[in-house]
Design a protein around this motif. Structure first.
Motif, PDB file in Angstrom:
ATOM      1  N   THR B  17       0.842  -1.199   0.000  1.00 37.35           N
ATOM      2  CA  THR B  17       0.000   0.000   0.000  1.00 37.35           C
ATOM      3  C   THR B  17       0.875   1.246   0.000  1.00 37.35           C
ATOM      4  OG1 THR B  17      -1.655  -1.181   1.285  1.00 37.35           O
ATOM      5  CG2 THR B  17      -1.865   1.194   1.211  1.00 37.35           C
ATOM      6  N   GLU B  84      -8.215  -0.295  -4.663  1.00 36.89           N
ATOM      7  CA  GLU B  84      -8.182  -1.740  -4.500  1.00 36.89           C
ATOM      8  C   GLU B  84      -9.554  -2.344  -4.704  1.00 36.89           C
ATOM      9  OE1 GLU B  84      -5.684  -3.639  -1.972  1.00 36.89           O
ATOM     10  OE2 GLU B  84      -4.144  -2.468  -2.960  1.00 36.89           O
ATOM     11  N   ASN B  87     -10.367  -2.015  -8.592  1.00 38.69           N
ATOM     12  CA  ASN B  87      -9.510  -2.834  -9.448  1.00 38.69           C
ATOM     13  C   ASN B  87      -9.518  -4.299  -9.052  1.00 38.69           C
ATOM     14  OD1 ASN B  87      -8.686  -0.562 -10.825  1.00 38.69           O
ATOM     15  ND2 ASN B  87      -7.096  -0.140  -9.321  1.00 38.69           N
ATOM     16  N   ARG B  88     -10.313  -4.620  -8.073  1.00 40.11           N
ATOM     17  CA  ARG B  88     -10.443  -6.017  -7.616  1.00 40.11           C
ATOM     18  C   ARG B  88      -9.163  -6.590  -7.026  1.00 40.11           C
ATOM     19  NH1 ARG B  88     -14.952  -7.110 -11.768  1.00 40.11           N
ATOM     20  NH2 ARG B  88     -13.773  -5.814 -13.179  1.00 40.11           N
ATOM     21  N   THR B  89      -8.208  -5.747  -6.700  1.00 39.08           N
ATOM     22  CA  THR B  89      -7.016  -6.276  -6.030  1.00 39.08           C
ATOM     23  C   THR B  89      -7.411  -6.771  -4.647  1.00 39.08           C
ATOM     24  OG1 THR B  89      -6.079  -4.279  -6.937  1.00 39.08           O
ATOM     25  CG2 THR B  89      -4.566  -5.783  -5.894  1.00 39.08           C
ATOM     26  N   LEU B  91     -10.087  -8.135  -3.894  1.00 34.32           N
ATOM     27  CA  LEU B  91     -10.706  -9.446  -4.075  1.00 34.32           C
ATOM     28  C   LEU B  91      -9.643 -10.549  -4.058  1.00 34.32           C
ATOM     29  CD1 LEU B  91     -13.646 -10.072  -4.531  1.00 34.32           C
ATOM     30  CD2 LEU B  91     -13.243 -10.106  -6.977  1.00 34.32           C
ATOM     31  N   THR B  92      -8.547 -10.330  -4.763  1.00 30.88           N
ATOM     32  CA  THR B  92      -7.518 -11.376  -4.811  1.00 30.88           C
ATOM     33  C   THR B  92      -6.901 -11.576  -3.432  1.00 30.88           C
ATOM     34  OG1 THR B  92      -5.824  -9.782  -5.402  1.00 30.88           O
ATOM     35  CG2 THR B  92      -6.891 -10.907  -7.210  1.00 30.88           C
ATOM     36  N   MET B  93      -6.815 -10.493  -2.653  1.00 31.74           N
ATOM     37  CA  MET B  93      -6.190 -10.635  -1.337  1.00 31.74           C
ATOM     38  C   MET B  93      -7.134 -11.287  -0.352  1.00 31.74           C
ATOM     39  SD  MET B  93      -3.888  -7.402  -0.478  1.00 31.74           S
ATOM     40  CE  MET B  93      -4.208  -6.322  -1.806  1.00 31.74           C
ATOM     41  N   LYS B 107      -4.056  -1.516   5.096  1.00 31.25           N
ATOM     42  CA  LYS B 107      -4.335  -0.287   4.333  1.00 31.25           C
ATOM     43  C   LYS B 107      -4.020   0.931   5.193  1.00 31.25           C
ATOM     44  CE  LYS B 107      -4.868  -1.560   0.864  1.00 31.25           C
ATOM     45  NZ  LYS B 107      -4.260  -1.070  -0.317  1.00 31.25           N
ATOM     46  N   ILE B 280     -17.450  -7.191  -1.578  1.00 29.10           N
ATOM     47  CA  ILE B 280     -16.167  -6.762  -2.139  1.00 29.10           C
ATOM     48  C   ILE B 280     -16.253  -6.804  -3.655  1.00 29.10           C
ATOM     49  CG2 ILE B 280     -13.679  -7.126  -2.073  1.00 29.10           C
ATOM     50  CD1 ILE B 280     -14.842  -6.689   0.665  1.00 29.10           C
TER      51      ILE B 280
END
Lengths: 303, 280, 264
Positions: B17, B84, B87-89, B91-93, B107, B280
């Motif tokens: 971040t 985040e 951009n769906r980042t 989501l991946t996390m 964050k 999310i």
């Protein structure tokens, strides 16, 4: 009996919309089981509840009613996600990291032991065919490459269940074929794959079983062959038949109590045709290059 | 999952971040503007204020730190959060074995680290300019100007920076809290700015409370003073740096630090309350 | 019944109330931590006459002032005061000095420089307005000097309400008496007061003694200087050598016998 990879029972998800809280039902009494080491397709048009179902499986959303388990563990538990790898639709990653740094970051988030991390990262990058581009910044990747590096981050902690949300959306047929190959390889390694898509042609030959969703409800579920096969018909593909010969065949069919339903020209799917052509071009190009290299080597040698 | 693993995840998320934030044009241009502004305080030279010039430079630097720091704290936190999300980042996390609270804490820490960077740069530039001007003024006035000790307590410049950083922490946590229930970046920024203004001015309501008659108005003002944290508490720039009658006691500094930490943690936990339920 | 409880609007209201309640509790719990610190911080932020400021600044700026930009706004107004001073607009200058010091009475800088402008510069402007030093009779010049000095004294008296222990403010008053009004007696009184404040410059006491001498109070000056010399620290800035010189000058003037003379 082996525990299913995913067990969804009577799952319903409502969303409150607007200030008055009107309910919108995204998933409606869905029950589903995905067996271990299976490639399962979740099919349906946009807005049919595929993504909501996936988010509930991942524990990112709480269901309104019903339950969902991953290998027997309630999916809302964070620990259930240890055995899950996920690739969202059209993912975006930190642009300033290189592909390898990105995969490494996710590996560390998943607590891959330090001693194994290099090996784990390299092997998934190899699996998704990104070894050559792994040192480049993610910001320079094409869409297909992003999807593949996304797949690598989903696989880096060696999950037993891999969930892919629209993995081929926006990717060219070559990229799609590459992803399909990776999925088959995963199955070969004993993994379970759940993938959602609305691009049916691309996953038709891939899935063992599929479920079709519409307005949040399960419409059909079963083996792909069982669903699409015309059970009471067979097709013969014949070459070099004269008109007389064909008349004789038709007569024989009739004599045997059969009925000629239709006669078609067999065709390749456009996807398959495209891939065949591109592969031929690629091999020709490679051969030409090789020949050119050899001739320059020869010249150098003589000089 | 052990606390050590949890800590590692928070640290990892905070690290990326922070790196993402540092690479943002917004941060860099704001930092440049602030540094330029602090540096431009050298224009006070032309007024020939004597030793008073140092006060002007300090006020100016502290004002820039407070003003741009508040803007950065709110906008950077909101932007880092919504980037985040969109951009769906995230989501991946969160699809990994990562708790939502770990994600929020990561964050926050990333944004807070960014503010530490900002605060440090500003205080260093300010101290540098003060040092240079102090030397020039002493050369002009002669050694007697230093008879009562140095003109500036440089430690205080950093103490003020630290206290402001504590306040930026509460502000970033408040922004995260607002972001946890809002759908857009803009809404989050606007509401957080309102919160900032209320927190900055709540002391007026509290002062008024003591002079009010019993009744629902008094009750309302009392509640207002309790619900919002008191940001004016950190506004001690005028009481630092110069050799004034009273030095800020260490116990007061400790109390302020504790106050800042408690509110920061509380707002992150409140953010988690909403974030848990959020799609999310 | 259950469906009403499940209604999203009610749920949302409940959540808001929960958050408010949590913050209220937090406010109550942190009070013991915050209140003593706030007392200290608040004591360092003197009250402002809001109405006076609002009239000249407008509400927008007042919010900035209350929100923490008090010092910096005062600084900028001071810079504007300087331009007003350059334009020799004495009515506006008066108002600006009052505004700046009301806004931020903490820095002595504003008080001292404001009083200097009023006591030293404005009389010159007024004399020039009335035709210049050659045209205005001496008596009139003195009236103008006195009027302006009194205004400056008023400003310094207000400053002393905020900074009763600030030596420089007392010194400033003494200097106006001395330099502008040529009033040695009053000047001496204020230099003495200045010298008794903490952190006073060493020269304040020396000037007091000098002013006693000028008034012919040599014996008083002699006694004072001897006392001073005994009490002063051995700092180079204290200039004890100079004091010794003055003492021996006074001993000559007062014809003190050799055996009674001061020996450090």
């Amino acid at each position: 009996m082996k525990t299913p990879a995913i067990r969804i029972s009577n799952l319903t998800k409502d969303f409150a919309v607007g200030i008055r809280g009107m309910k919108l039902r995204a998933v409606d009494a869905l029950s589903l089981e995905v067996g271990d080491n299976e490639i399962f397709g979740l099919l349906g048009p946009n807005g049919s509840g595929k993504s909501t179902t996936i988010k509930i499986i991942l524990g990112l959303l709480e269901p309104s009613t019903g339950s969902c388990e991953i290998y027997g563990e309630p999916s809302r538990r964070v620990s259930a996600r240890r055995s899950v790898g996920f690739l969202p639709e059209a993912p975006y990653f930190y642009r300033y990291l290189s592909g390898r740094e990105l995969v490494r970051y996710y590996a560390r988030l998943c607590a891959v032991p330090r001693s194994e991390i290099d090996w784990a990262v390299d092997s998934v990058i190899d699996l998704v065919g990104m070894s050559e581009a792994a040192h480049r910044r993610v910001g320079t990747y094409s869409k297909g490459m992003l999807q593949r590096i996304g797949l690598a981050q989903a696989l880096v902690h060696d999950p037993q269940l891999v969930i892919l949300d629209e993995p081929t959306a926006g990717v060219d047929p070559l990229g799609s074929a590459a992803i399909a190959d990776i999925v088959r390889e995963l199955k070969r390694r004993g993994k379970t794959v759940l993938l959602s898509s609305h691009l049916l042609a691309q996953i038709e030959g891939l899935c063992d079983r599929v479920a079709i969703l519409h307005r949040g409800q399960l419409v059909k579920e079963g083996r792909v062959d069982d669903l699409v096969e015309e059970k009471d018909a067979e097709a013969l593909v014949v070459q070099g038949l004269t008109p007389e010969g064909r008349a004789a065949v038709e007569a024989t069919i009739q004599a045997q109590g059969g009925h000629l339903a239709r006669v078609e020209k067999p065709r390749l799917s456009l996807d398959a045709y495209f891939l065949k052509e591109v592969h031929e071009q690629e091999s020709a190009y490679a051969a030409k290059n090789k020949a050119a290299d050899e001739s320059t080597d020869g010249k150098d040698g003589s000089a | 999952m052990s606390a050590a693993e949890s800590f590692t995840r928070v640290r990892l998320i905070a690290g990326t971040t922070f790196l993402e934030a540092v690479r943002q044009k917004f941060f860099n241009s704001l930092l440049l503007i602030s540094v330029a502004l602090v540096a431009s305080s050298t224009f006070f030279q032309q007024f020939d204020f004597g030793a008073g010039e140092l006060k002007f430079i300090t006020d100016f630097g502290f004002g820039a730190l407070f003003f741009f720091g508040s803007i950065l704290s709110i906008t950077a936190t909101a932007q880092l959060f919504f980037n985040e999300m969109e951009n769906r980042t995230a989501l991946t996390m969160l699809a990994k074995p990562v708790y939502k609270l770990e994600f929020l804490a990561g964050k926050f820490l990333g944004a807070h680290l960014l503010m530490l960077c900002f605060t440090l740069v500003i205080t260093l530039v300010l101290s540098g300019i003060l040092y240079w001007r102090e030397a020039a003024i002493v050369a002009q006035l002669g050694a007697e100007a230093l008879a009562d000790g140095p003109l500036i307590r440089y430690g205080d410049v950093f103490l003020f920076g630290f206290l402001q950083w504590m306040k930026f922490g509460i502000l970033a946590a408040i922004t995260l809290f607002v972001a946890s229930f809002s759908n857009t970046n803009l809404y989050t920024i606007v509401v957080s700015f309102f919160m900032l203004i209320i927190c900055q001015l709540q002391y007026i309501a509290r002062d008024a409370y003591s002079g009010m008659e019993a009744g629902w108005e008094r009750f309302f003002v009392f509640g207002l003073g309790l619900i919002f944290p008191n940001f004016q508490l950190f506004n001690v720039g005028d009481q630092l740096v110069f050799d004034v009658e009273q030095v800020l006691p260490a116990t007061v500094v400790l109390r302020m630090t504790a106050y800042g930490l408690i509110y920061t943690i509380a707002f992150i936990l409140l953010a988690q309350l909403n974030f848990r339920r959020r799609e999310i | 019944m259950q469906s009403i409880l499940q209604h999203p609007l009610l749920q949302r209201t409940l959540r808001v109330l929960t958050v408010l309640l949590a913050l209220l509790l937090l406010g109550l719990l942190t009070r013991p931590v915050e209140a003593p610190a706030w007392q200290v911080v608040k004591a360092g932020q003197p009250e402002m006459n809001l109405e006076a400021i609002e009239g000249s600044l407008g509400q927008g700026l007042v919010i900035g002032v209350l929100g923490g930009f008090r010092a910096i706004l005062a600084d900028f107004l001071w810079i504007r005061t300087n331009t007003v001073w350059e334009r020799k607009d004495r009515a506006k200058l008066d108002a600006m000095i009052r505004l700046v010091t009301t806004l931020d009475p903490r820095p002595e800088f504003f008080w001292i420089n404001g009083s200097r402008m009023i006591a030293y510069d404005v009389p010159n402007w007024r004399i020039r307005e009335e035709g210049g030093y050659d045209a205005v009779p001496e008596a009139r010049q003195q009236v103008l000097d006195l009027e302006q000095a009194e205004q400056a004294f008023k400003l310094i008296d207000t400053a002393l309400d905020f900074h009763p222990e600030n030596a420089r403010l007392y010194l400033e008053k003494g200097q106006i008496y001395l330099n502008r009004l040529k009033d040695d007696a009053n000047a001496a009184e204020w230099f003495l007061k200045a010298s008794q404040k903490p952190g006073a410059p060493f020269f304040a006491a020396r000037i007091y003694a000098e002013l006693l001498r000028r008034q012919g109070k040599n014996a008083e000056a002699y006694a004072y200087l001897k006392e001073l010399h005994r009490e002063l620290p051995d700092s180079p800035f204290a200039q004890k050598g100079v004091i010794l010189e003055r003492i021996s000058e006074l001993e000559d003037e007062l014809k003190i016998p050799v055996w009674e003379r001061y020996r450090p």
